[in-house]
Design a protein around this motif. Sequence first.
Motif, mmCIF file in Angstrom:
data_model
loop_
_atom_site.group_PDB
_atom_site.id
_atom_site.type_symbol
_atom_site.label_atom_id
_atom_site.label_comp_id
_atom_site.label_asym_id
_atom_site.label_seq_id
_atom_site.Cartn_x
_atom_site.Cartn_y
_atom_site.Cartn_z
ATOM 1 N N VAL A 1 27.180 43.298 161.540
ATOM 2 C CA VAL A 1 28.177 44.126 160.890
ATOM 3 C C VAL A 1 28.754 44.998 161.716
ATOM 4 C CG1 VAL A 1 28.412 45.769 158.946
ATOM 5 C CG2 VAL A 1 26.806 43.956 158.543
ATOM 6 N N ARG A 2 30.150 44.768 161.666
ATOM 7 C CA ARG A 2 30.928 45.823 162.433
ATOM 8 C C ARG A 2 30.577 47.272 162.257
ATOM 9 N NH1 ARG A 2 35.205 43.641 165.377
ATOM 10 N NH2 ARG A 2 35.806 41.396 165.065
ATOM 11 N N SER B 1 27.994 48.673 163.401
ATOM 12 C CA SER B 1 26.418 48.972 163.144
ATOM 13 C C SER B 1 25.679 49.037 164.648
ATOM 14 C CB SER B 1 25.897 47.809 162.269
ATOM 15 O OG SER B 1 25.766 46.534 163.013
ATOM 16 N N GLU C 1 37.561 41.013 160.018
ATOM 17 C CA GLU C 1 36.251 40.428 159.821
ATOM 18 C C GLU C 1 35.132 41.541 159.811
ATOM 19 O OE1 GLU C 1 35.662 37.410 158.545
ATOM 20 O OE2 GLU C 1 37.859 36.856 158.210
ATOM 21 N N ARG C 2 34.496 41.755 158.742
ATOM 22 C CA ARG C 2 33.664 42.765 159.033
ATOM 23 C C ARG C 2 32.199 42.445 159.554
ATOM 24 N NH1 ARG C 2 35.605 46.972 160.056
ATOM 25 N NH2 ARG C 2 33.746 47.859 159.670
ATOM 26 N N VAL C 3 32.207 41.139 159.646
ATOM 27 C CA VAL C 3 30.712 40.633 160.370
ATOM 28 C C VAL C 3 30.986 39.602 161.455
ATOM 29 C CG1 VAL C 3 28.762 39.317 159.639
ATOM 30 C CG2 VAL C 3 29.800 40.709 157.992
ATOM 31 N N GLN D 1 23.383 39.784 155.536
ATOM 32 C CA GLN D 1 25.020 39.447 155.796
ATOM 33 C C GLN D 1 25.142 38.405 156.615
ATOM 34 O OE1 GLN D 1 27.714 42.602 155.455
ATOM 35 N NE2 GLN D 1 26.266 44.079 154.933
ATOM 36 N N ARG E 1 32.056 52.829 164.200
ATOM 37 C CA ARG E 1 32.327 52.623 162.882
ATOM 38 C C ARG E 1 33.909 52.654 162.838
ATOM 39 N NH1 ARG E 1 27.914 56.304 160.070
ATOM 40 N NH2 ARG E 1 25.908 54.828 159.978
ATOM 41 N N ASP F 1 20.534 50.521 162.993
ATOM 42 C CA ASP F 1 20.739 50.087 161.826
ATOM 43 C C ASP F 1 19.773 48.583 161.416
ATOM 44 O OD1 ASP F 1 22.737 51.657 160.494
ATOM 45 O OD2 ASP F 1 23.976 50.650 161.992
#
Length: 250
Positions: free
Chosen positions: A51-52, A54, A32-34, A47, A150, A171
């Motif tokens: 966000v992963r 960030s 899961e990127r968020v 989004q 990141r 970010d």
Amino acid sequence: MFDTGWVAVPAPDLAALRQLGERVRPLSAAAERVLPVPPAFAGLIPQGGLVRGSTVATGGSAATSLALALAGPATAAGSWCAVVGLAHLGLLAAAELGVALERTLLIAEPAPQEWAGTVAALLDAVDVVLVQPAQSITPTVQRRLVARARDRGSVLVQAGGRAEVWAALPDLTVTAGRSRWEGLGVGHGRLRARRVEVEVAGRRGAVRPRRAELWLPGPEGQIALAAPAAPVVGVVDGPAAPAVALRDAG
């Protein structure tokens, strides 16, 4: 056992942090990127979540509350959160803002020369790391921490403090403006709810700032919209806004 309650870890026990990371990291959904945020923030944040990988900074009149509110749903969904320093943090307030204390690590404030290593180890171990650095962060250290976040899919959150300690802007910047408490009468009553103006700006998808009035918390203890999100008038697409001062708050 790390899975039976909140854990206080003395800094800078990096070996213990790495061992902890091996135990708790599988609990996160790496695909899961968020990471989720309260629904009231969904219309403000690009989004719809954190966000992963960030970096985020909260500031203004409710900086700490904003950071805890943003981290809460991720911990409720199974992610772990670490808080570095922040001696003024209230665990009851954190729980009321949705933070799962059984998946929260409290890390004592590291010595200045050990701060970067401690935060880097935590970014390896957990999904959300809350910090409030007192010393300036060099460009080299910031690049290393951003790269670690990141690589591991973590989110680094500055919970209030001075924005200028970082060499580069985050970010995402979430700032609390005017706020007012409700519930007090003339000589009687109790604080029951707080309305806060919240503005979100940043880079890439957040270049155009958005603002909304939120309950933080509401009369029933919920985080909710008090007034709909809207673009900030007079702002056009372009370079990210200049750094803003982030002051300590509750």
